[in-house]
Motif scaffolding. Structure first.
Motif, PDB file in Angstrom:
ATOM      1  N   GLY A  94       6.778   0.548  13.629  1.00  0.00           N
ATOM      2  CA  GLY A  94       5.670  -0.203  13.029  1.00  0.00           C
ATOM      3  C   GLY A  94       4.934  -1.098  13.916  1.00  0.00           C
ATOM      4  O   GLY A  94       3.800  -1.384  13.475  1.00  0.00           O
ATOM      5  N   LEU A 116      -0.837  -5.241   0.044  1.00  0.00           N
ATOM      6  CA  LEU A 116       0.417  -5.656   0.148  1.00  0.00           C
ATOM      7  C   LEU A 116       1.020  -4.743   1.210  1.00  0.00           C
ATOM      8  O   LEU A 116       2.034  -5.172   2.101  1.00  0.00           O
ATOM      9  CB  LEU A 116       1.160  -5.956  -1.041  1.00  0.00           C
ATOM     10  CG  LEU A 116       2.770  -6.201  -0.826  1.00  0.00           C
ATOM     11  CD1 LEU A 116       2.904  -7.742  -0.238  1.00  0.00           C
ATOM     12  CD2 LEU A 116       3.621  -6.350  -2.205  1.00  0.00           C
ATOM     13  N   GLN A 117       1.198  -3.241   0.807  1.00  0.00           N
ATOM     14  CA  GLN A 117       1.856  -2.448   1.721  1.00  0.00           C
ATOM     15  C   GLN A 117       1.157  -2.302   3.069  1.00  0.00           C
ATOM     16  O   GLN A 117       2.183  -2.134   4.160  1.00  0.00           O
ATOM     17  CB  GLN A 117       1.673  -0.922   0.904  1.00  0.00           C
ATOM     18  CG  GLN A 117       2.488  -1.032  -0.246  1.00  0.00           C
ATOM     19  CD  GLN A 117       2.605   0.358  -0.875  1.00  0.00           C
ATOM     20  OE1 GLN A 117       3.246   1.219  -0.087  1.00  0.00           O
ATOM     21  NE2 GLN A 117       2.328   0.608  -1.878  1.00  0.00           N
ATOM     22  N   LEU A 118       0.046  -2.791   3.317  1.00  0.00           N
ATOM     23  CA  LEU A 118      -0.511  -2.722   4.501  1.00  0.00           C
ATOM     24  C   LEU A 118      -0.042  -4.113   5.285  1.00  0.00           C
ATOM     25  O   LEU A 118       0.399  -4.198   6.423  1.00  0.00           O
ATOM     26  CB  LEU A 118      -2.194  -2.645   4.500  1.00  0.00           C
ATOM     27  CG  LEU A 118      -2.750  -2.544   5.998  1.00  0.00           C
ATOM     28  CD1 LEU A 118      -4.117  -1.862   5.417  1.00  0.00           C
ATOM     29  CD2 LEU A 118      -2.551  -3.695   6.807  1.00  0.00           C
ATOM     30  N   GLU A 119      -0.300  -5.095   4.570  1.00  0.00           N
ATOM     31  CA  GLU A 119      -0.289  -6.467   4.992  1.00  0.00           C
ATOM     32  C   GLU A 119       1.576  -6.894   5.486  1.00  0.00           C
ATOM     33  O   GLU A 119       1.735  -7.584   6.428  1.00  0.00           O
ATOM     34  CB  GLU A 119      -0.578  -7.524   4.137  1.00  0.00           C
ATOM     35  CG  GLU A 119      -2.213  -7.738   4.254  1.00  0.00           C
ATOM     36  CD  GLU A 119      -2.786  -8.646   3.324  1.00  0.00           C
ATOM     37  OE1 GLU A 119      -2.119  -9.673   3.123  1.00  0.00           O
ATOM     38  OE2 GLU A 119      -3.877  -8.259   2.754  1.00  0.00           O
ATOM     39  N   GLU A 120       2.311  -6.236   4.774  1.00  0.00           N
ATOM     40  CA  GLU A 120       3.696  -6.509   4.989  1.00  0.00           C
ATOM     41  C   GLU A 120       3.931  -6.168   6.302  1.00  0.00           C
ATOM     42  O   GLU A 120       5.065  -6.672   7.082  1.00  0.00           O
ATOM     43  CB  GLU A 120       4.668  -6.057   4.052  1.00  0.00           C
ATOM     44  CG  GLU A 120       4.582  -4.300   3.762  1.00  0.00           C
ATOM     45  CD  GLU A 120       5.818  -3.881   2.845  1.00  0.00           C
ATOM     46  OE1 GLU A 120       6.152  -4.531   2.194  1.00  0.00           O
ATOM     47  OE2 GLU A 120       5.578  -2.563   2.459  1.00  0.00           O
ATOM     48  N   ASN A 121       3.261  -4.942   6.861  1.00  0.00           N
ATOM     49  CA  ASN A 121       3.493  -4.645   8.293  1.00  0.00           C
ATOM     50  C   ASN A 121       3.184  -5.627   9.270  1.00  0.00           C
ATOM     51  O   ASN A 121       3.836  -5.916  10.307  1.00  0.00           O
ATOM     52  CB  ASN A 121       2.512  -3.445   8.550  1.00  0.00           C
ATOM     53  CG  ASN A 121       3.115  -2.257   9.414  1.00  0.00           C
ATOM     54  OD1 ASN A 121       4.149  -2.501   9.765  1.00  0.00           O
ATOM     55  ND2 ASN A 121       2.337  -1.299   9.721  1.00  0.00           N
ATOM     56  N   ALA A 124       5.664  -8.489   9.203  1.00  0.00           N
ATOM     57  CA  ALA A 124       6.982  -8.204   9.735  1.00  0.00           C
ATOM     58  C   ALA A 124       6.668  -8.203  11.431  1.00  0.00           C
ATOM     59  O   ALA A 124       7.823  -8.624  12.196  1.00  0.00           O
ATOM     60  CB  ALA A 124       7.547  -6.652   9.591  1.00  0.00           C
ATOM     61  N   HIS A 125       5.567  -8.068  11.951  1.00  0.00           N
ATOM     62  CA  HIS A 125       5.421  -7.882  13.456  1.00  0.00           C
ATOM     63  C   HIS A 125       4.301  -8.734  14.159  1.00  0.00           C
ATOM     64  O   HIS A 125       4.411  -8.994  15.360  1.00  0.00           O
ATOM     65  CB  HIS A 125       5.011  -6.411  13.653  1.00  0.00           C
ATOM     66  CG  HIS A 125       5.994  -5.414  13.224  1.00  0.00           C
ATOM     67  ND1 HIS A 125       7.130  -5.369  13.939  1.00  0.00           N
ATOM     68  CD2 HIS A 125       5.717  -4.452  12.372  1.00  0.00           C
ATOM     69  CE1 HIS A 125       7.936  -4.161  13.185  1.00  0.00           C
ATOM     70  NE2 HIS A 125       7.167  -3.852  12.331  1.00  0.00           N
ATOM     71  N   ARG A 134      -5.563 -10.487   5.683  1.00  0.00           N
ATOM     72  CA  ARG A 134      -6.604  -9.975   4.796  1.00  0.00           C
ATOM     73  C   ARG A 134      -7.646  -9.712   5.764  1.00  0.00           C
ATOM     74  O   ARG A 134      -7.935  -8.473   5.489  1.00  0.00           O
ATOM     75  CB  ARG A 134      -6.973 -10.907   3.988  1.00  0.00           C
ATOM     76  CG  ARG A 134      -7.445 -10.783   2.451  1.00  0.00           C
ATOM     77  CD  ARG A 134      -7.275  -9.731   1.513  1.00  0.00           C
ATOM     78  NE  ARG A 134      -6.002  -9.186   1.301  1.00  0.00           N
ATOM     79  CZ  ARG A 134      -5.710  -8.732   0.069  1.00  0.00           C
ATOM     80  NH1 ARG A 134      -6.831  -8.766  -0.722  1.00  0.00           N
ATOM     81  NH2 ARG A 134      -4.740  -8.193  -0.204  1.00  0.00           N
ATOM     82  N   ILE A 172      -2.325   1.566   7.503  1.00  0.00           N
ATOM     83  CA  ILE A 172      -0.860   0.903   7.531  1.00  0.00           C
ATOM     84  C   ILE A 172      -0.364   1.208   8.866  1.00  0.00           C
ATOM     85  O   ILE A 172       0.155   0.486   9.625  1.00  0.00           O
ATOM     86  CB  ILE A 172       0.134   1.241   6.400  1.00  0.00           C
ATOM     87  CG1 ILE A 172      -0.750   0.865   5.038  1.00  0.00           C
ATOM     88  CG2 ILE A 172       1.511   0.713   6.682  1.00  0.00           C
ATOM     89  CD1 ILE A 172       0.066   1.334   3.872  1.00  0.00           C
TER      90      ILE A 172
ATOM     91  N   GLN B   2       2.907 -11.091  -3.574  1.00  0.00           N
ATOM     92  CA  GLN B   2       1.702 -11.304  -3.762  1.00  0.00           C
ATOM     93  C   GLN B   2       1.017 -11.070  -4.962  1.00  0.00           C
ATOM     94  O   GLN B   2       1.404 -10.768  -5.885  1.00  0.00           O
ATOM     95  CB  GLN B   2       0.965 -10.182  -2.751  1.00  0.00           C
ATOM     96  CG  GLN B   2      -0.471 -10.513  -2.168  1.00  0.00           C
ATOM     97  CD  GLN B   2      -0.746  -9.535  -1.117  1.00  0.00           C
ATOM     98  OE1 GLN B   2      -0.143  -8.628  -0.964  1.00  0.00           O
ATOM     99  NE2 GLN B   2      -1.836 -10.056  -0.254  1.00  0.00           N
ATOM    100  N   ALA B 225      10.035   2.834   8.485  1.00  0.00           N
ATOM    101  CA  ALA B 225       9.188   3.240   9.567  1.00  0.00           C
ATOM    102  C   ALA B 225       8.146   1.871  10.166  1.00  0.00           C
ATOM    103  O   ALA B 225       7.800   2.011  11.196  1.00  0.00           O
ATOM    104  CB  ALA B 225       8.478   4.655   9.094  1.00  0.00           C
TER     105      ALA B 225
END
Ligand code: ATP
Ligand code: SF4
Ligand code: MG
Lengths: 334, 320
Positions: A94, A116-121, A124-125, A134, A172, B2, B225
């Motif tokens: 990721g 959210l599914q983009l930002e959680e990446n 995490a890193h 955002r 993502i 969120q 992933a």
């Protein structure tokens, strides 16, 4: 091209093998795959459905779980991803290595907003705060061509069309500016204009960030237009490898020859792999000798008894065929 | 988690629609309660007077309760009274039914709530463990234990708990209800555990299989992933999706849970609505019975509402 081995940069895959324990026996989905991808290099991966392209990418990512089992070496920056502790691998996934999944309809979580599914990446890193995340998300959505990004970030996958989901997935994957992108048919659901836009984006990232790409596609035009080298898979094995120009000009494996079949040689037109007569073999019960022999018009006795090794033919070219000379000669006649 | 952003608008209208849908339910509850109580054998006056009943007395008491009026009139009175919070006077206790219910119902509510929480606390981690180690020893042990739990009647589990943790080990009181809040929690723990036992078995089984279904989903692989932390993958991606079907089950089982509460309260001598219901059935205390039935039915449909809303929050596709 293969600077990867010497410097420890890029990706070096050696003897990658993926076995699945199925009710019908052990399925050899990926067998003894060697693959090098240098920094900034784009390598195309082609093959019929079920030849093991997706499993290869998933094995590199360490995503194969029971009943699957992966052996071999996946070296990245001098570290072996296969042998590495889970937490170390998590930090690489990721961020340094990202993957675009084949199926945009199922790869996004249906109950979470796309943003959210983009930002959680990023959570995490990176150490970006909420506002910076955002902003980055908006920027990525614009980059992959999703209009009304601000509103779209709050929407759920079911509110996205197939093409939009694919773009969201690409956004993502690119979130943390990966050094290696494993792209499994990243543009299948997109129309030609958007496809070109996405491919240009990948090429641009390759040039600017020296991002390496492994690109799985059924579209030979895409390979011709973007990739430096290509590998052809059949029944879990790489059967031919070389620069795109060389392989297109003169295939050395009958299977490659069949796949290229109807490609007009002039210009990179969108052309799908042509279908080859016969069906791919069952992975739990592979034919003896060369797995391709039941479908091969060049086959002789030796092909039915021994498996041809993937031999180096010089000039960064490899083929796994006893009769690659005859194949090359036949091509010349065409 | 969120904010839901623009997703909260469909959720809002969903909640509104869902509340409006409760109106016919409430009407139905009223009709059914009214009819059912009148179908019970024996009349309250005879029950009050017992063996000494003479016809004149019976008629006098029936008249004082309004039971001599025609049925439709009785129903109209009934509806008007319910909406003004007047559920009549208990025949046995000579107190307003509303007062009695307000005393007893909170006890049952607390018991059921504790039981539901305990069931979740038991079911969620064990379902995860069983799902992640499926077909292995841990899975077999967990499933076996719960299978036993499922096949034991509530009163039996209750008596077992009483004997072991109450009478023998003396960790918990053997019955009754405390005065302070903490004391009450302490008194209700064993009954709640009894009630939670079979409930958590049902939840566990359902959650285990939905976790197994979700854990191989593409989006979970995609989450891996992305290099998300395992805890986030398990909660945000796996648990949240797996809970969708379990929440439905949870809602459907709430009625059973109230039923179990009646038995548990009897075993543990807890002065809740369950005990009250049994007493009023034996005493043919119509007004109390009627009031209780309405209160419980409304409670159950409120629980349905709550689980529906929770489910719509879990799964945005529901609220469209
Ligand atoms: N989890 C699994 N369990 C058992 N077999 C599997 C599993 N995943 C993949 N396979 C098998 O591995 C083989 C290779 O599959 P893979 O998805 O890599 O093919 P592919 O080359 O990506 O094909 P396509 O072009 O259709 O995407 C297939 O025969 C598939 O059935
Ligand atoms: S080894 Fe033989 S069977 Fe296999 S591809 Fe070459 S010619 Fe065909
Ligand atoms: Mg695939």
């Amino acid at each position: 091209m293969s600077v990867a081995i010497d410097t420890g940069l890029g990706l070096t895959v050696r003897g990658l093998t993926a076995l699945f324990n199925t009710p019908r026996g052990m399925a050899l989905a990926v067998a003894d795959v060697d693959l090098d991808v240098a920094p900034g290099e784009m390598v195309g991966l082609v093959g019929e459905s079920g030849s093991g392209k997706s499993v290869t990418l998933r094995s590199i990512m360490g995503l194969i779980q029971t009943p699957g089992h992966v052996t071999g070496k996946v070296e990245w920056g001098g570290r072996d991803l296969v042998a590495m502790p889970a937490e170390e691998l998590r930090r690489i996934r990721g961020s340094e290595i990202a993957m675009i999944f084949q199926e945009p309809m199922t790869a996004l979580n249906p109950v979470l907003p796309v943003g959210l599914q983009l930002e959680e990446n990023l959570v995490a890193h990176t150490r970006l705060n909420a506002r910076e995340r955002r902003a980055r998300a908006l920027q990525l959505m614009n980059t992959v061509g999703i209009p009304a990004a601000e509103r779209r970030l709050n929407e759920y996958p079911h509110q996205f069309s197939g093409g939009m989901r694919q773009r969201a997935m690409i956004a993502i994957a690119l979130a943390c500016s990966p050094k290696l992108l494993l792209a499994d048919e990243p543009t299948t659901a997109l129309d030609v204009t958007i496809q070109d836009q996405i491919l240009k984006l990948l090429l641009d990232l390759r040039d600017r960030l020296a991002m390496s790409v492994v690109l799985v596609t059924h579209d030979l035009g895409v390979i011709a237009g973007t990739c430096d080298r290509m590998a052809v898979m059949y029944a879990g094995r790489i059967v031919e490898m070389g620069t795109v120009i060389d392989v297109f000009r003169q295939p050395r494996h009958p299977y490659t020859r069949g796949l290229l079949g109807s490609v007009p040689r002039a210009g990179a037109v969108r052309t799908m792999l042509s279908s080859i007569e016969g069906t791919p073999p069952s992975l739990t019960d592979l034919p003896a000798g060369c797995a391709f022999h039941p479908r091969c018009s060049f086959a002789t006795d030796i092909c039915r008894q021994e498996r041809p090794p993937l031999l180096s033919l010089g000039n960064d070219r490899k083929a796994a065929c006893f009769h690659h000379d005859r194949v090359a000669a036949a091509e010349a006649i065409l | 988690m969120q904010n839901i952003g623009s997703g909260s608008l469909p959720l809002f209208s969903f909640v509104l629609r869902r509340i409006l849908q409760m109106i016919p339910t409430v009407v139905f509850i009223l009709v059914v309660t009214f009819v059912l109580v009148r179908l019970l054998p024996g009349d309250p006056a005879s029950a009050m007077l017992g063996d000494r009943a003479i016809d004149a007395d019976v008629e006098r008491i029936n008249a004082s309760l309004g039971l001599d009026k025609p049925i439709p009139v009785q129903f109209l009175y009934f509806v008007k009274n319910v909406f003004t919070g007047d559920l009549g006077t208990s025949i046995a206790l000579k107190l307003p039914v509303t007062t009695i219910i307000m005393q007893r119902l909170p006890v049952t509510l607390m018991l059921t709530l504790m039981a539901a929480l305990l069931a979740l606390v038991l079911a969620v981690p064990l379902a995860f463990l069983a799902a992640l180690r499926r077909e292995q020893t841990a899975d077999a042990v967990i499933r076996g234990t719960f299978q036993v739990g499922l096949s034991m009647p509530v009163f039996y589990v209750g008596i077992l708990m009483l004997t072991v943790f109450g009478a023998t080990l003396k960790w918990f009181p053997v019955g009754g209800y405390g005065d302070t809040f903490a004391d009450r929690l302490y008194h209700l723990f064993l009954p709640a555990l009894t009630l939670a036992f079979s409930f958590s078995a049902v939840l566990m089984r359902n959650l285990r299989s939905s976790i197994i279904g979700v854990i191989n989903a593409e989006y979970v692989d995609f989450a891996r992933a992305k290099g998300l932390r395992p805890r986030i993958i398990m909660t945000r991606h796996v648990l949240r999706n797996a809970l969708i079907s379990t929440v439905t089950l949870f809602g459907l089982q709430i009625g059973t849970l109230f039923g179990g509460a009646v038995i548990t309260e009897t075993v543990f001598a807890v002065p809740g609505a369950g005990r009250l219901m049994i007493d009023s059935i034996y005493g043919r205390d119509y007004p109390v019975l009627q009031g209780l039935t309405i209160a419980l039915a409304v409670l159950v449909s409120l629980t349905f509402l709550a689980t529906d809303i929770f489910q719509a929050w879990l799964d945005p596709r529901v609220a469209r």
